[in-house]
Design an enzyme around this catalytic site. Sequence first.
Site, PDB file in Angstrom:
ATOM      1  N   GLY A 149       0.817  -1.211   0.000  1.00  0.00           N
ATOM      2  CA  GLY A 149       0.000   0.000   0.000  1.00  0.00           C
ATOM      3  C   GLY A 149       0.846   1.254   0.000  1.00  0.00           C
ATOM      4  O   GLY A 149       0.337   2.370  -0.051  1.00  0.00           O
ATOM      5  N   GLY A 169      12.869  -1.389   2.742  1.00  0.00           N
ATOM      6  CA  GLY A 169      12.429  -2.021   1.509  1.00  0.00           C
ATOM      7  C   GLY A 169      12.914  -1.251   0.293  1.00  0.00           C
ATOM      8  O   GLY A 169      13.646  -1.779  -0.555  1.00  0.00           O
ATOM      9  N   PRO A 173       7.270  12.566  -4.278  1.00  0.00           N
ATOM     10  CA  PRO A 173       6.750  13.392  -3.177  1.00  0.00           C
ATOM     11  C   PRO A 173       5.298  13.089  -2.817  1.00  0.00           C
ATOM     12  O   PRO A 173       4.918  13.180  -1.655  1.00  0.00           O
ATOM     13  CB  PRO A 173       6.883  14.824  -3.716  1.00  0.00           C
ATOM     14  CG  PRO A 173       7.894  14.750  -4.807  1.00  0.00           C
ATOM     15  CD  PRO A 173       7.789  13.374  -5.395  1.00  0.00           C
ATOM     16  N   GLY A 186      14.924   5.341   4.046  1.00  0.00           N
ATOM     17  CA  GLY A 186      13.533   4.871   4.150  1.00  0.00           C
ATOM     18  C   GLY A 186      12.653   5.890   4.842  1.00  0.00           C
ATOM     19  O   GLY A 186      13.133   6.757   5.571  1.00  0.00           O
ATOM     20  N   GLU A 216       8.404   4.418   8.462  1.00  0.00           N
ATOM     21  CA  GLU A 216       8.069   4.304   9.877  1.00  0.00           C
ATOM     22  C   GLU A 216       8.284   5.577  10.676  1.00  0.00           C
ATOM     23  O   GLU A 216       7.681   5.747  11.735  1.00  0.00           O
ATOM     24  CB  GLU A 216       8.879   3.157  10.488  1.00  0.00           C
ATOM     25  CG  GLU A 216       8.560   1.855   9.783  1.00  0.00           C
ATOM     26  CD  GLU A 216       9.431   0.694  10.221  1.00  0.00           C
ATOM     27  OE1 GLU A 216       8.974  -0.065  11.076  1.00  0.00           O
ATOM     28  OE2 GLU A 216      10.557   0.561   9.718  1.00  0.00           O
TER      29      GLU A 216
END
Lengths: 708, 330
Positions: free
Chosen positions: A467, A509, A589, A658, A661
């Site tokens: 997602g 990832g 973005p 990344g 999170e």
Amino acid sequence: MSTEQPATAAIGDARPRIEGRLKVTGAARYAADEPAPDLAHGWVITATVARGRISAVDASAALGMPGVLGVLDHRNAPRLDPRAGNYFGPDGSLLLLQDDVVPYAGRPVVLVVAETPEQARAAAGAVVVTYEPYPHDVDFRLDHPAARPASTAFGPEADTGDIEAELAASAVVVDERYRTPEENCSAMEPHAATAWWQDGHLHAVDSNQGPFSVSQVLATLFGVDRDHVHIRAEHVGGGFGAKGPCGPQVILASMASRSFGRPVRVVLTREQVFLATALRPPTDQWLRIGADADGRLRAVHHRPAFALSPLAEYIEWCTEQARTLYAAPAIRTELTAVPLDILPPSPMRGPGATPGSFALESAMDEVAERLGLDPLDLRLRNQPAVGPVSGLPFSSRRSVACLREGARRFGWAGRDHRPRTRREGRLLIGTGLAATCFSAGVFPSTASITAEADGTFTVAVGATDIGTGARTALTAVAADTLGVGTERIRIRIADSDLGMAWGAGGSRGTTSWSFAITQAAAKLRERLGDPARPVTATVDTTALIDYQPATERHTFSAVFAEVSVDPATGEVRVRRMLGMFAVGRVINPLLARSQVVGGMIMGLSMALHEEGVRDPATGRQVNPDFAGYHIAAHADVPDIEAEFVPDYEPQDPLGLNGLGEIGTAGTAAAIANAVWHATGVRQRTLPIRLDRVLEAEGAEVRGAVGVA
Amino acid sequence: MREFSYRRASGVREALTLVAEHDDARYLGGGTNLVDLMKHGVETPGRLVDVRRLPLGGVRETPDGGLAIGATTTNSDAAAHPEVRRRYPALSQAVLAGASGQLRNMATVGGNLLQRTRCGYFADLSQPCNKRAPGSGCAAITGAHHNHAVLGWTGHCAATHPSDMAVPLAAFEAVVRYETLEGPGEIPLADFYLPVGDRPDLETALPPGALITEIVLPPVAAARRSRYRKVRERASYAFATVSVAVALDVHDGFVRDARIALGGVASRPWRARTAEEVLRDAPATPDRFRGAAEAELATADPLPGNAYKVTLARNLIEAVLTELAERDGR
């Protein structure tokens, strides 16, 4: 074959998701949608006791019911190899239906298989499982007698300087406990798998975050070669960590398919997703921070505890910020694990950093409060030149840029730092901020790129798009590294047959897959002079990664929040939030903003709503559904602004880090600090429920009366 | 989930017969609560009689100046009706404070009155629950009861009634009308929900097989300036921790009429008659509002984990009375 640079580089361009249309029209197939001939359906029965053993399974009535193919339990299920494990080592939670032991409430203990899901469900209702309950312990706290030092698989604890001496020499010392509850990942799509065996090969379409690692686990469990296991996860309806591990749905579907010789689908109910897949463990964190009168930190001592299960090792790395964010002569971390009879935890979005930063950034706010300092200045004053514990330089550290630019946009200047000074009618208004960081890096992956005869490129990498927009981002990376337009890229992801690849997790990832694509593109470009087509280049990055870089690599953020508090009812509402992020170069973005805004909403939800509640008598969760386990509703989500400061990660060939999170970490502390600013009372336990605020208001009012 | 048959009734009499002739039949309105409970195995009817298409929908004016809301009117339609909004704004606000748009479009006002508690133990078949399995015990009283009752509960059950709509209905003294094969009947809302006693499974005074046909609201002058305020743990899509419906009629600084009912605090909407008594003909002052709220909550008996509800209910009564008085003062 042209390899000149396209007019517009894809990286840096805001583009919508490639598969967006498929998803909004319902055409995208998820794991439970996969057609399979002769498909049978499994229905899971979960244990109702928190610890004990199964004394009997009576399936006699169920076996006679319409459509029932059979009932699997620990007496007749296929045997699994106990050497199977997860990232941290052997994992007993994978060994389903192998013995009569019940290690936690919600453990799958029976699978009923029938021609239709309705028949399987009806028959499951007729199976009688009897338990011999044993005493259980779900009573989590830092000073639990079973508390032990956590695994140091992520590195040794910090222990620099003389903590006690520095605390003794400090002008102020904050010495407090901070608590966060059990939380559940709550992805929209429930865990589901469709599995079948064919010629000794296991095939499954599964809802997971990393088909390759799932294929590894299943290969071990079932004793087959890894390349005889074929896992696909083309579309995944959210994961947030709960679909990182090899899930019970695919293990049970694979077992049943082997037993009954047919494809089997297992779809967990929402309640089973809560009880049987993954949780963020509760934390109980002791923090001591000492500072000089001018706000220079002398000591940071962070001793957080988290709960885990004896079935599997796990690390909720709450101490990452304490060793990274601020300079202090003495820093000590003591991460503590408390084994309890609960579902084994696994990393939920922003593991460790999210509860850990709530504690650290709340405590920093308390230091500012006690010194009468601007919380922004306190943070700016304690920026380290190098890693405060490691002594290594930061590869890129844009923490100050995030704080300053965020403060400017949010309108922090002019804030009256005294609490309970802003009112609008009956409401108390407050603002708060938090800084944070999240570790960044790269893991081994494989990518193959084929230059096709028609001038297009097929890019194959075992990535997963849960997602996030990974498919779209990786297309841009491939286009730019090949020097062609995105219309010439065909991307294949989410299949364990595409080779070894890191999963969608750890905020690594995109960096891991992009690195492999970059290297494969470079190798392919060397061969493009040869007219032969198709031509393929494949790269495995395992040998190319510097596992001991001489720098610290993190992303950084600053989150600002404004809240209103109704002192009569204790209701807290977030009015606006702003996050500034330094995440290296931004590929897309539009998608990046979506990611960090989503993360901030999850952080808001953690601050105000989310809480797994256990029944004290049985140790079972009493709110395993979305009516009882509240996540933020639309009406709770305010105006959110999120932006990126210019950043470039020198360790990555494209400058990437990344961002999956970091949006979640930091937000809860910013909101808690805003609640303090509004009310004058610290909320050190999440979620900030209205009864907690109301109780504090009672104390505040009594206190005010006492002073008068 | 037990296998069940589904029948759609075309008339009231047919519906009554379809239920009466079956041992274990239930009326199906919007199904927004019943079907969920069937999936959990909490409700196990053998027959569902769908009454949603019966000619019982709509809002009509009654000769005495009140309103009658048909049982199959959807929550959305009831809340949006101009006369409901004009005469009983707290009722419209209460309905809109409940659930989500999708659920309100399905749910019916008749079914709303009969919805079951959201106590987690009630929905968990592996737990004792006197409301679900009489005599099995109550796990909530010694367990997780953060959102349970502080008024009117007994050692047999501390569950709350979840309806928002029923709270202003209690304040406005609505009457529930029903049909049976023996003829029609009616029950004032004050008597509609049975006290908990030792049989929390027996929830209403409806005769067996009765079908609710309409809810009648008497004329209440004060209700035109009424307010429903719901406090919950998120901004929408959650049941009340505590809610209050208040109607206040102030004349020359004195209270002529006050109607107050609380939600989320008891097994039924809690009519705050003690508070109303304290206010009647009293000066409309903050002190008196506070006193009225305290008087009402004097008999509250919280569990160890929900004492906050007493404070919250007291603050909420006071706050909404003050707000209405200030609004009238302008």
